[in-house]
Design a protein around this motif. Sequence first.
Motif, PDB file in Angstrom:
ATOM      1  N   MET A  36     -10.107  33.198  69.431  1.00 25.46           N
ATOM      2  CA  MET A  36     -10.762  34.515  69.472  1.00 25.46           C
ATOM      3  C   MET A  36     -10.610  35.204  70.827  1.00 25.46           C
ATOM      4  SD  MET A  36     -12.408  34.759  66.490  1.00 25.46           S
ATOM      5  CE  MET A  36     -14.015  35.542  66.390  1.00 25.46           C
ATOM      6  N   GLU A  73     -20.346  34.171  65.016  1.00 21.65           N
ATOM      7  CA  GLU A  73     -20.126  33.743  63.631  1.00 21.65           C
ATOM      8  C   GLU A  73     -21.143  32.684  63.276  1.00 21.65           C
ATOM      9  OE1 GLU A  73     -15.891  33.794  62.139  1.00 21.65           O
ATOM     10  OE2 GLU A  73     -15.675  32.848  64.095  1.00 21.65           O
ATOM     11  N   HIS A 120      -8.723  38.736  69.872  1.00 23.02           N
ATOM     12  CA  HIS A 120      -9.740  39.711  69.453  1.00 23.02           C
ATOM     13  C   HIS A 120     -10.618  40.187  70.610  1.00 23.02           C
ATOM     14  CE1 HIS A 120      -8.349  38.329  65.674  1.00 23.02           C
ATOM     15  NE2 HIS A 120      -9.209  37.370  65.488  1.00 23.02           N
ATOM     16  N   TYR A 131      -8.634  42.494  64.314  1.00 23.15           N
ATOM     17  CA  TYR A 131      -9.756  43.257  64.866  1.00 23.15           C
ATOM     18  C   TYR A 131      -9.351  44.701  65.146  1.00 23.15           C
ATOM     19  CZ  TYR A 131     -13.543  39.995  64.923  1.00 23.15           C
ATOM     20  OH  TYR A 131     -14.560  39.194  64.504  1.00 23.15           O
ATOM     21  N   ARG A 189     -10.818  24.478  58.307  1.00 29.45           N
ATOM     22  CA  ARG A 189      -9.736  24.706  59.264  1.00 29.45           C
ATOM     23  C   ARG A 189      -9.798  23.766  60.467  1.00 29.45           C
ATOM     24  NH1 ARG A 189     -10.630  29.927  61.329  1.00 29.45           N
ATOM     25  NH2 ARG A 189      -8.484  30.432  61.777  1.00 29.45           N
ATOM     26  N   LYS A 217     -10.058  47.046  62.341  1.00 35.04           N
ATOM     27  CA  LYS A 217     -11.439  47.311  61.910  1.00 35.04           C
ATOM     28  C   LYS A 217     -11.810  48.752  62.220  1.00 35.04           C
ATOM     29  CE  LYS A 217     -13.079  42.558  62.379  1.00 35.04           C
ATOM     30  NZ  LYS A 217     -13.642  42.062  61.143  1.00 35.04           N
ATOM     31  N   LYS A 265      -1.594  36.042  64.202  1.00 39.60           N
ATOM     32  CA  LYS A 265      -1.979  35.248  65.340  1.00 39.60           C
ATOM     33  C   LYS A 265      -2.275  33.819  64.852  1.00 39.60           C
ATOM     34  CE  LYS A 265      -6.249  34.571  66.244  1.00 39.60           C
ATOM     35  NZ  LYS A 265      -7.061  34.009  65.187  1.00 39.60           N
ATOM     36  N   LYS A 286     -23.911  36.522  62.113  1.00 43.15           N
ATOM     37  CA  LYS A 286     -22.529  36.987  62.053  1.00 43.15           C
ATOM     38  C   LYS A 286     -22.546  38.424  62.552  1.00 43.15           C
ATOM     39  CE  LYS A 286     -18.289  37.812  60.373  1.00 43.15           C
ATOM     40  NZ  LYS A 286     -17.116  37.294  61.077  1.00 43.15           N
TER      41      LYS A 286
END
Length: 494
Positions: free
Chosen positions: A240, A220, A244, A183, A227, A186, A152, A350
């Motif tokens: 995101m 986060e 995700h 994600y 970036r 995970k 992505k 986080k």
Amino acid sequence: LQTPGAVFFIFGATGDLARRKLFPAIYSLYREGKLAEDFAVIGVARRPRTQEEFRSDIFNSIQEFCRYKTEDNEDFRSFAQHFEYKSLDINNVDGFRELNEQTMVLEERYHIPGNRIFYLALAPELFGSVSFNLQKGGMLDSAGWKRLVIEKPFGYDLKSAEELNEQIRQVFKEEEIYRIDHYLGKEMVQNIEVIRFANAFFEPLWNNKHIANVQITLGETVGVEERGGYYDHAGALRDMGQNHMLQMLTMIAMEPPSRLLPEDIRDEKVKVLRSLRPYAGAEEVGRNVVRGQYVQGSSRGKDLPAYREEDKVDPNSNTETYFMARVFVDNFRWAGVPFYIRTGKRLPVKTTEVVVEFKGMPNNVYLGQKHKLEPNLLVIRVNPMEGIYVKINAKKPGSESEIEPLAMDFCQSCMVGINSPEAYERLLHDAARGDSTYFTRWDEVATAWSFVDRIAEAWKQDPEGPRPYPAGSWGPEEADRLLAEDGFHWWPVN
Ligand code: BG6
């Protein structure tokens, strides 16, 4: 389960993703015996690099980022023997022809039956030309299967995603394309399915009769780090939200698939995306979506700069670093249940967490007591803690009839001996075995973009820009107000 013999091509082999995630993932698979002996990896990037330098990059990446450590010993050297490097200008077909020659030598050495897996850890603008040149350079003419794995963001909006898809599809079939959303790799995101469909406790209650709201948080603490160039163009919604967050939402909201096969699962997920209530215009977006951008703040005694002061970020940038939305899934199961989703950089912790808040009990014997009953919660902790906890009400020990909430807590990541595989390990292993369950299909990507595009469109017309929030805080206060309107509040995350 071992992967069938294959050559893995990592395009972007000198980049961050390869170093932090891909090389360590390959090493973990190797250590766990999941990678067949007949594998080879060719790292591809523009910059010149000797084989020795490349192997030492791999060693360093494992030392720094892998959950298994190694030493520069016999075992590591025999692993590293499987790695080669190719410096390549991706616009030059001749380079691809040379790459093909190099590959054939490796295939012969390791008895690999021509299976090839191309991992493009590159900017999406390059996916098309790399695909074309793979074809023109003869890289797709080998005997075995070919697969394309892409990272992505898949495009910038629906239109650009369609263009991208069209280019790739001229070379690869849909079933050969593996679109990564890490994600989905995970452990606890995959566990959502099992928790839901394997427990009599939950499935009967999993609907609008019993669930009051669902809260999904992807917080986060980091800022944009190095970036800025990419992020300032993308923002939280595209970085995101489109992927995700909506993918997690689909895992929570999907209907049980008729069979546990990749296409059946993905069919159910796309139905959820199709059921998302689209915001009718800027005014509805304004009422349901909050965007924020961090300004100077502090966390744990450390001063933190504003987003606009970050490297490679436009000092007048209106890019959101936080976004929160109230989303409705308009189907039979979920009618009327708000899903609150939020994500942001520079939040206090986080964490990735899903909170399912159940509806209160009907008027009962305890009402009128001084203790108000707390709602039951099911909390799924995805990251960095992995586990589940359920909040229930129970009698306070020693009291007459006082009630207090207590948590039944299962912490998977606290258990000795459990070392969950990293998302990329799982996904690389799946792609090599041809299992596309946890990759996003084109219709999922497209449907998610059409939902997100409406938000982006409304923001373009909104002169106010994102609301400021201090770095290290939970984002703009509007996000709290939005839940309060519905009589809810954010449950504190851990
Ligand atoms: C990436 C985003 O997809 O996910 C990053 O581009 C973000 O901006 C990252 O930091 C978060 O992933 P994880 O696994 O650390 O939660």
